[in-house]
Design a protein around this motif. Structure first.
Motif, PDB file in Angstrom:
ATOM      1  N   ILE A  69       0.834  -1.205   0.000  1.00 32.21           N
ATOM      2  CA  ILE A  69       0.000   0.000   0.000  1.00 32.21           C
ATOM      3  C   ILE A  69       0.863   1.247   0.000  1.00 32.21           C
ATOM      4  O   ILE A  69       0.535   2.255  -0.639  1.00 32.21           O
ATOM      5  N   ASP A  70       1.998   1.212   0.689  1.00 30.87           N
ATOM      6  CA  ASP A  70       2.907   2.351   0.712  1.00 30.87           C
ATOM      7  C   ASP A  70       3.448   2.635  -0.687  1.00 30.87           C
ATOM      8  O   ASP A  70       3.467   3.781  -1.145  1.00 30.87           O
ATOM      9  N   SER A  83       3.508   1.373  13.113  1.00 32.59           N
ATOM     10  CA  SER A  83       2.078   1.570  13.368  1.00 32.59           C
ATOM     11  C   SER A  83       1.220   1.188  12.184  1.00 32.59           C
ATOM     12  O   SER A  83      -0.007   1.300  12.241  1.00 32.59           O
ATOM     13  N   LEU A  84       1.846   0.775  11.063  1.00 31.86           N
ATOM     14  CA  LEU A  84       1.139   0.306   9.865  1.00 31.86           C
ATOM     15  C   LEU A  84       0.195   1.363   9.320  1.00 31.86           C
ATOM     16  O   LEU A  84      -0.953   1.081   8.953  1.00 31.86           O
ATOM     17  N   GLN A  85       0.674   2.605   9.240  1.00 31.65           N
ATOM     18  CA  GLN A  85      -0.129   3.701   8.705  1.00 31.65           C
ATOM     19  C   GLN A  85       0.674   4.507   7.698  1.00 31.65           C
ATOM     20  O   GLN A  85       1.884   4.692   7.851  1.00 31.65           O
ATOM     21  N   VAL A  86      -0.046   4.985   6.664  1.00 36.18           N
ATOM     22  CA  VAL A  86       0.545   5.863   5.659  1.00 36.18           C
ATOM     23  C   VAL A  86      -0.372   7.071   5.506  1.00 36.18           C
ATOM     24  O   VAL A  86      -1.582   6.921   5.311  1.00 36.18           O
ATOM     25  N   ALA A 108      -4.074   5.516   4.904  1.00 33.01           N
ATOM     26  CA  ALA A 108      -4.164   4.060   4.756  1.00 33.01           C
ATOM     27  C   ALA A 108      -3.719   3.417   6.059  1.00 33.01           C
ATOM     28  O   ALA A 108      -2.635   3.729   6.567  1.00 33.01           O
ATOM     29  N   THR A 109      -4.543   2.526   6.591  1.00 36.27           N
ATOM     30  CA  THR A 109      -4.237   1.822   7.837  1.00 36.27           C
ATOM     31  C   THR A 109      -4.327   0.326   7.589  1.00 36.27           C
ATOM     32  O   THR A 109      -5.330  -0.161   7.058  1.00 36.27           O
ATOM     33  N   ALA A 118      -7.288   4.084  -8.205  1.00 37.31           N
ATOM     34  CA  ALA A 118      -5.906   3.877  -8.653  1.00 37.31           C
ATOM     35  C   ALA A 118      -5.121   3.073  -7.626  1.00 37.31           C
ATOM     36  O   ALA A 118      -4.340   2.175  -7.987  1.00 37.31           O
ATOM     37  N   VAL A 119      -5.305   3.372  -6.343  1.00 39.94           N
ATOM     38  CA  VAL A 119      -4.600   2.621  -5.303  1.00 39.94           C
ATOM     39  C   VAL A 119      -5.064   1.166  -5.288  1.00 39.94           C
ATOM     40  O   VAL A 119      -4.249   0.235  -5.181  1.00 39.94           O
ATOM     41  N   VAL A 120      -6.373   0.939  -5.418  1.00 36.83           N
ATOM     42  CA  VAL A 120      -6.901  -0.434  -5.444  1.00 36.83           C
ATOM     43  C   VAL A 120      -6.332  -1.202  -6.638  1.00 36.83           C
ATOM     44  O   VAL A 120      -5.910  -2.362  -6.512  1.00 36.83           O
TER      45      VAL A 120
END
Length: 436
Positions: A97-98, A116-119, A151-152, A191-193
């Motif tokens: 995802i990053d 923390s798995l966040q962007v 994004a988490t 686009a991210v998906v």
């Protein structure tokens, strides 16, 4: 259709409410008794504002229809939310995802925290109609200027991660009553998906290619093993049969024993199925049959001592390796020695490892030992492929003469046999020399 009408009406109502509030404020400020021309100008301004708002809202609806292929309340919203299931552990899901967010046009990563798995990212507003359009000035003032992405990643067991993706304008939610994003957040979310889906598919293709490559290597390995098992050295077979034929005339009992040992040896040398395990006991029977044949041929020049506890015979052991060491001891140690000697086969369990040693008191490390060293190199390679650093092979000088070769493998019962690749790398029955 209902969603489009509702969206148009909501946007128009919000701006008309603002316009009405301004008119009331002006009236309360002392402009209560305006003449007709000023009131007409106010009505005209309200009409122009309404037309402007409706044109912007209509452009937003048409663009969303082009991007999404359909119009719904969720698609028309300035704030988009997606949930993506990634079939990899949370760390890999975060990396995917990053990377997908970083590749968005205009994306500027603000914070990417792997722990923390966040962007978090900002995305510069892109004019969907082109900055040179003569109508761009009429649209940009009712449009959001910059968007943001959050994004988490949520771990979902050890082998999956769930991503919550939020694409929205920078600013509080109430601005959605007055401004539109012309589908830019919808584009960002889709686009991210797509990027994550493409990366997952690429990983699956790589895994499938690795599986196919492994299957091919396994087939080659099994083919080599089957060839190895089926390969009985011609000279040994011919010499044994010739000796048995000679003994049938002079000593039938010994000829019968020799043929029985040959049958036992051939039975254990036939190819086994690729998943069939081998144990130390089976390998010991094969080597014992081979040595019994040679004991008849060599007579008192060959002595044999075996020290293997019964419980160790049930443990897994790579096929043909013990046989290779035994043949090495005979060919390069005892047969060239005029007086012959003794072969020892010893097995010990040390901690969680099984060690098997084949020793002799033959000629030892001599230049006249002959051979190519292929057999011992194959032993090392097969152990490396099967067990990695968990196995070992050593060959040292015996005292006072001869050589001692030791194989060490992890201790495991035969029902959970050594990996198939343990059987495999190359034909080891062709024994090598002392310098292998």
């Amino acid at each position: 259709m209902i969603s489009s009408i509702f969206h148009l009406g909501r946007l128009l109502l919000a701006w008309m409410a603002i316009f009405l509030v301004l008119c009331i404020f002006a009236s309360e400020a002392g402009l209560r008794h305006v003449d007709a021309p000023i009131g007409g100008y106010a009505a005209l301004a309200g009409f122009v504002l309404g037309a402007w708002v409706l044109s912007v809202a209509f452009s937003h609806i048409r663009r969303v229809r082009l991007v999404a292929g359909t119009v719904s309340a969720a698609a028309l919203s300035n704030r988009q939310r997606r949930r993506i299931e990634i079939p990899f552990e949370a760390g890999e899901a975060f990396d995917m995802i990053d990377a997908a967010i970083r590749e968005l046009p205009g994306a500027q990563i603000v914070d990417s925290a792997r722990d923390s798995l966040q962007v978090r990212a900002r995305v510069d507003g892109i004019d969907p109609y082109g900055g040179r359009s003569s109508y761009a000035w009429a649209l940009e003032h009712l449009s959001t200027r910059r968007n943001q992405i959050l994004a988490t990643v949520t771990p979902n067991g050890d082998a999956a991660g769930s991503v919550t993706l939020i694409c929205e304008p920078e600013g509080p939610a109430w601005i959605d009553l007055f401004l539109v994003d012309h589908g830019t957040n919808l584009e960002n979310a889709e686009a991210v998906v797509r990027a994550v889906t493409r990366r997952i598919a690429e990983r699956r293709r790589q895994e499938a290619a690795a599986v196919r490559e492994s299957a091919t290597e396994k087939e080659l390995t099994v083919a080599r093993l089957n060839l190895l098992h089926a390969q009985v050295e011609p000279h040994f077979l011919y010499n044994t049969l010739a000796s048995a034929q000679l003994l049938t005339r002079s000593d039938p009992a010994r000829a019968d024993a020799m043929l029985g040992n040959l049958i036992q040896y051939l039975r254990h040398s036939l190819p086994r199925t690729e998943d069939a395990p081998s144990t130390l006991g089976e390998e010991l029977e094969r080597s014992r049959a081979y040595l019994d044949i040679l004991a008849i041929r060599m007579g008192p020049r060959l002595a044999l001592q075996i020290e293997v506890q019964e419980e160790l015979k049930r443990h897994a052991f790579p096929p043909m390796m013990l046989q290779t060491l035994v043949e090495n001891a005979i060919k390069h140690g005892l047969e060239p020695k005029p007086g012959g000697g003794t072969v020892w086969i010893l097995a010990r369990a040390l901690d969680s490892a099984l060690t098997v040693t084949v020793a002799d008191d033959g000629r030892g490390f001599t230049a006249q030992g002959g051979g190519t060293g292929i057999g011992l190199r194959n032993v090392r390679e097969r152990l490396r492929l099967a067990y990695g650093a968990a196995a070992g092979f050593s060959i040292v000088a015996n005292f006072p003469t001869g050589v001692a070769a030791t194989i060490t493998v992890p201790l495991a019962l035969g029902v959970a046999s050594a990996p198939a690749s343990a059987a495999a790398a190359a034909p080891a029955l062709a024994s090598g020399d002392r310098h292998g």
